[in-house]
Design a protein around this motif. Structure first.
Motif, PDB file in Angstrom:
ATOM      1  N   TYR A  31       0.980  -1.049   0.109  1.00  0.00           N
ATOM      2  CA  TYR A  31      -0.115   0.000   0.007  1.00  0.00           C
ATOM      3  C   TYR A  31       0.947   1.159   0.045  1.00  0.00           C
ATOM      4  O   TYR A  31       1.639   1.667   1.034  1.00  0.00           O
ATOM      5  CB  TYR A  31      -0.880   0.016   1.296  1.00  0.00           C
ATOM      6  CG  TYR A  31      -1.803   1.348   1.252  1.00  0.00           C
ATOM      7  CD1 TYR A  31      -2.768   1.377   0.290  1.00  0.00           C
ATOM      8  CD2 TYR A  31      -1.544   2.497   2.196  1.00  0.00           C
ATOM      9  CE1 TYR A  31      -3.542   2.663   0.421  1.00  0.00           C
ATOM     10  CE2 TYR A  31      -2.293   3.331   2.354  1.00  0.00           C
ATOM     11  CZ  TYR A  31      -3.349   3.590   1.457  1.00  0.00           C
ATOM     12  OH  TYR A  31      -4.091   4.795   1.441  1.00  0.00           O
ATOM     13  N   ASN A  32       0.800   2.136  -1.085  1.00  0.00           N
ATOM     14  CA  ASN A  32       1.508   3.140  -0.929  1.00  0.00           C
ATOM     15  C   ASN A  32       3.126   2.928  -1.160  1.00  0.00           C
ATOM     16  O   ASN A  32       3.737   3.504  -0.058  1.00  0.00           O
ATOM     17  CB  ASN A  32       1.222   4.376  -0.385  1.00  0.00           C
ATOM     18  CG  ASN A  32      -0.076   4.750  -0.888  1.00  0.00           C
ATOM     19  OD1 ASN A  32      -0.554   4.674  -1.827  1.00  0.00           O
ATOM     20  ND2 ASN A  32      -0.829   5.741  -0.154  1.00  0.00           N
ATOM     21  N   GLU A  33       3.693   1.918  -1.497  1.00  0.00           N
ATOM     22  CA  GLU A  33       4.982   1.506  -1.386  1.00  0.00           C
ATOM     23  C   GLU A  33       5.886   1.530  -2.620  1.00  0.00           C
ATOM     24  O   GLU A  33       6.838   1.077  -2.963  1.00  0.00           O
ATOM     25  CB  GLU A  33       5.046  -0.140  -1.278  1.00  0.00           C
ATOM     26  CG  GLU A  33       4.628  -0.217   0.231  1.00  0.00           C
ATOM     27  CD  GLU A  33       5.501   0.143   1.400  1.00  0.00           C
ATOM     28  OE1 GLU A  33       6.467   0.522   1.236  1.00  0.00           O
ATOM     29  OE2 GLU A  33       4.897  -0.169   2.518  1.00  0.00           O
ATOM     30  N   ALA A  34       5.714   2.638  -3.481  1.00  0.00           N
ATOM     31  CA  ALA A  34       6.257   3.098  -4.731  1.00  0.00           C
ATOM     32  C   ALA A  34       7.889   3.408  -4.464  1.00  0.00           C
ATOM     33  O   ALA A  34       8.793   3.022  -5.312  1.00  0.00           O
ATOM     34  CB  ALA A  34       5.898   4.415  -5.146  1.00  0.00           C
ATOM     35  N   ASP A  35       8.192   3.835  -3.166  1.00  0.00           N
ATOM     36  CA  ASP A  35       9.489   4.175  -2.898  1.00  0.00           C
ATOM     37  C   ASP A  35      10.343   3.049  -2.403  1.00  0.00           C
ATOM     38  O   ASP A  35      11.567   2.690  -2.844  1.00  0.00           O
ATOM     39  CB  ASP A  35       9.577   5.320  -1.919  1.00  0.00           C
ATOM     40  CG  ASP A  35       9.059   6.734  -2.218  1.00  0.00           C
ATOM     41  OD1 ASP A  35       9.157   6.924  -3.406  1.00  0.00           O
ATOM     42  OD2 ASP A  35       8.572   7.331  -1.385  1.00  0.00           O
ATOM     43  N   ARG A  36       9.877   2.150  -1.683  1.00  0.00           N
ATOM     44  CA  ARG A  36      10.508   1.038  -1.169  1.00  0.00           C
ATOM     45  C   ARG A  36      10.327  -0.335  -1.873  1.00  0.00           C
ATOM     46  O   ARG A  36      11.191  -1.149  -1.818  1.00  0.00           O
ATOM     47  CB  ARG A  36      10.033   0.677   0.306  1.00  0.00           C
ATOM     48  CG  ARG A  36      10.311   1.952   1.207  1.00  0.00           C
ATOM     49  CD  ARG A  36       9.964   1.672   2.748  1.00  0.00           C
ATOM     50  NE  ARG A  36       8.504   1.201   2.791  1.00  0.00           N
ATOM     51  CZ  ARG A  36       8.056   1.047   4.226  1.00  0.00           C
ATOM     52  NH1 ARG A  36       8.947   1.059   5.346  1.00  0.00           N
ATOM     53  NH2 ARG A  36       6.745   0.838   4.347  1.00  0.00           N
TER      54      ARG A  36
END
Length: 260
Positions: A31-36
């Motif tokens: 969930y909203n993990e575009a960076d990691r």
């Protein structure tokens, strides 16, 4: 290629292998993990390239509002084992883990966190026990040196108090119910996750409680664990919500709702 989105139905974007089935499925809720997530997927890909077993990696996106889905699609171009389930609506971690574990095709199905708190290399510790247990779970507390990067003090206190309460009321003998690194045989996954209903933090407790009710065997193994500094879990809020959810699980156990 963009996935299709439906309010209640997800579609799988993947590369199918018609002539063989994967041996181990790795399910990653996001969930909203575009960076990691891209780094996590790269590390998983590198690990799998060194293994002799077949595998699939299934990312289940929980209605992210950032570029998580796009990042996974970009990775698919150079990671043929990678599949994507994209949900339009947020289900909660328990909901997407359930979705992924039931959609997986492997003989064994592992779910792990997108933040890479437990490295995929810790799967090596599970492999010698395949075929001996229905469920193998990672533990941060069996070995004093397992926690390599600690949580903030408030979260450590809430986590340990919650863990003690869970052990006393539901899951005696399991030292760490909440580590996000758990492996199931396909048969165990089908039996357990079809009955699992909790979507929040307590879903791990419910899953293990169902397994106990069904008489499935559980092996707990010490794994390395690193706190993710960007963790989205709000400890106090999660603890308050979890208390009421635990009461629901206990009620279902009393009523025999988890039995076949």
């Amino acid at each position: 290629m963009s996935p299709l989105f439906f309010p209640e139905v997800a579609v799988v974007s993947e590369i199918w292998y018609a002539d063989r089935m994967p041996h181990i499925s790795i399910v990653i809720p996001a969930y909203n993990e575009a960076d990691r997530l891209p780094e996590t997927l790269a590390l998983v890909r590198d690990y799998l390239e060194q293994q002799s077993f077949e595998a699939e990696v299934l990312v289940v996106d929980d209605g992210s509002t950032d570029d998580t889905v796009k990042k996974v699609q970009e990775m698919q171009e150079r990671f043929p084992q990678l599949k994507l389930i994209a949900n339009e609506k947020n289900k909660g971690k328990g909901g997407v883990v359930r979705q992924g574990m039931l959609a997986a095709q492997g003989d064994y199905r592992l779910f792990m966190d997108a933040d890479y708190a437990t490295p995929i290399t810790e799967l090596d510790k599970f492999l010698p026990y395949l075929g001996q247990f229905d469920i193998i779970i990672g533990s941060r507390y069996l070995n004093g040196g397992s926690i390599r990067v600690k949580q903030p003090l408030q979260r450590r206190i809430v986590s340990r108090i919650g863990n003690l309460l869970i052990q006393q009321s539901l899951l005696r003998g399991i030292v760490d119910t909440q580590c996000g690194f758990k492996l199931f045989t396909a048969a165990a996954a089908e039996r357990v996750f079809k009955k699992q209903s909790m979507d929040g933090w307590v879903f791990d407790v419910e899953v293990l409680s169902i397994a106990r009710q069904l008489g499935l065997t559980i092996k707990e193994i010490s794994v390395d664990w690193y706190d993710a500094k960007q963790s989205k879990l709000r400890a106090v809020h999660a603890a308050a919500k979890s208390y009421s959810d635990l009461k629901v699980v206990k009620k279902k156990i009393r009523e025999g709702a988890y039995l076949d």
